[in-house]
Design a protein around this motif. Sequence first.
Motif, short mmCIF file in Angstrom:
data_model
loop_
_atom_site.label_atom_id
_atom_site.label_comp_id
_atom_site.label_asym_id
_atom_site.label_seq_id
_atom_site.Cartn_x
_atom_site.Cartn_y
_atom_site.Cartn_z
N ASP A 10 0.82 -1.20 0.00
CA ASP A 10 0.00 0.00 0.00
C ASP A 10 0.86 1.26 0.00
O ASP A 10 0.37 2.34 -0.27
CB ASP A 10 -0.91 0.03 1.23
CG ASP A 10 -1.95 -1.07 1.19
OD1 ASP A 10 -2.21 -1.60 0.09
OD2 ASP A 10 -2.51 -1.39 2.25
N ARG A 11 2.13 1.11 0.36
CA ARG A 11 3.04 2.26 0.43
C ARG A 11 3.46 2.68 -0.96
O ARG A 11 3.62 1.85 -1.86
CB ARG A 11 4.32 1.89 1.19
CG ARG A 11 4.15 1.37 2.55
CD ARG A 11 5.49 1.12 3.25
NE ARG A 11 6.65 1.18 2.38
CZ ARG A 11 7.44 0.14 2.12
NH1 ARG A 11 7.17 -1.04 2.63
NH2 ARG A 11 8.49 0.28 1.35
N PRO A 12 3.68 3.98 -1.14
CA PRO A 12 4.24 4.42 -2.43
C PRO A 12 5.71 3.96 -2.52
O PRO A 12 6.46 4.07 -1.55
CB PRO A 12 4.14 5.94 -2.38
CG PRO A 12 3.79 6.30 -0.99
CD PRO A 12 3.38 5.07 -0.25
N THR A 13 6.08 3.43 -3.68
CA THR A 13 7.44 2.98 -3.89
C THR A 13 7.97 3.55 -5.20
O THR A 13 7.19 4.00 -6.05
CB THR A 13 7.52 1.44 -3.97
OG1 THR A 13 6.77 0.99 -5.10
CG2 THR A 13 6.98 0.78 -2.71
N MET A 14 9.27 3.52 -5.37
CA MET A 14 9.88 3.98 -6.61
C MET A 14 9.42 3.11 -7.76
O MET A 14 9.12 3.61 -8.85
CB MET A 14 11.41 3.95 -6.51
CG MET A 14 12.10 4.48 -7.74
SD MET A 14 11.72 6.21 -8.10
CE MET A 14 12.49 7.00 -6.72
N LEU A 15 9.31 1.82 -7.53
CA LEU A 15 8.84 0.91 -8.58
C LEU A 15 7.43 1.27 -9.02
O LEU A 15 7.15 1.35 -10.22
CB LEU A 15 8.88 -0.54 -8.09
CG LEU A 15 8.30 -1.58 -9.04
CD1 LEU A 15 9.01 -1.56 -10.39
CD2 LEU A 15 8.35 -2.96 -8.40
N ALA A 16 6.55 1.52 -8.07
CA ALA A 16 5.17 1.89 -8.41
C ALA A 16 5.14 3.20 -9.20
O ALA A 16 4.38 3.32 -10.17
CB ALA A 16 4.33 2.00 -7.15
N ALA A 17 5.96 4.15 -8.82
CA ALA A 17 6.00 5.43 -9.54
C ALA A 17 6.51 5.24 -10.96
O ALA A 17 5.96 5.82 -11.91
CB ALA A 17 6.88 6.42 -8.78
N LEU A 18 7.54 4.42 -11.14
CA LEU A 18 8.07 4.16 -12.48
C LEU A 18 7.05 3.42 -13.34
O LEU A 18 6.88 3.75 -14.52
CB LEU A 18 9.37 3.35 -12.40
CG LEU A 18 10.60 4.12 -11.92
CD1 LEU A 18 11.75 3.16 -11.63
CD2 LEU A 18 11.00 5.16 -12.95
N LEU A 19 6.37 2.45 -12.76
CA LEU A 19 5.35 1.72 -13.52
C LEU A 19 4.17 2.61 -13.88
O LEU A 19 3.60 2.48 -14.97
CB LEU A 19 4.87 0.49 -12.72
CG LEU A 19 5.90 -0.63 -12.59
CD1 LEU A 19 5.38 -1.71 -11.64
CD2 LEU A 19 6.28 -1.23 -13.93
N ASP A 20 3.83 3.54 -13.00
CA ASP A 20 2.75 4.49 -13.30
C ASP A 20 3.15 5.40 -14.46
O ASP A 20 2.36 5.64 -15.37
CB ASP A 20 2.40 5.30 -12.06
CG ASP A 20 1.22 6.20 -12.29
OD1 ASP A 20 0.17 5.72 -12.77
OD2 ASP A 20 1.34 7.41 -11.99
N ALA A 21 4.38 5.91 -14.41
CA ALA A 21 4.86 6.75 -15.52
C ALA A 21 4.89 5.97 -16.82
O ALA A 21 4.48 6.47 -17.87
CB ALA A 21 6.25 7.30 -15.19
N PHE A 22 5.33 4.71 -16.74
CA PHE A 22 5.35 3.86 -17.93
C PHE A 22 3.94 3.69 -18.49
O PHE A 22 3.72 3.81 -19.70
CB PHE A 22 5.96 2.49 -17.59
CG PHE A 22 5.62 1.45 -18.61
CD1 PHE A 22 6.26 1.42 -19.84
CD2 PHE A 22 4.62 0.52 -18.37
CE1 PHE A 22 5.93 0.49 -20.80
CE2 PHE A 22 4.28 -0.42 -19.32
CZ PHE A 22 4.94 -0.44 -20.53
#
Length: 133
Positions: free
Chosen positions: A32-44
């Motif tokens: 549930d925490r924001p992560t760098m991976l989640a941010a990169l996948l969202d941008a992708f």
Amino acid sequence: MPYPVSESLAERIEALYGWPRADLEAHAATTDRPTMLAALLDAFSTVELAEKNIEFQRERLLQLAAPGRDVGRSTPGHLLDCSRRIAEAVVIRDTQAQHATAVLQSLHRTPASASPPASPSPVPPTARAAHAR
């Protein structure tokens, strides 16, 4: 149709994390925490969606401007709308890709160590007493 910008981002993310995109998405969904991976996948995902929109609007524009097609009163408005939507999607794609690329350039893989790092040994009590004087 291949989407070169999103494909390049996906390759770089996969190379950084060492997993295929589907596995990375599944892993990112486990927290549930924001992560760098989640941010990169969202941008992708945003880049990929923008590229799909560019392609869709391009095809629509070609249909509207096809040779031999009757031009009605609403056709110029539709042509303008498709052109505007393409421009917006290009801006979104380029901006998201630029930010994701900057983040990816700042990150790097660390080599896996064979053994855990050695923890510092505690200072014996007699040595502490000698330093305190």
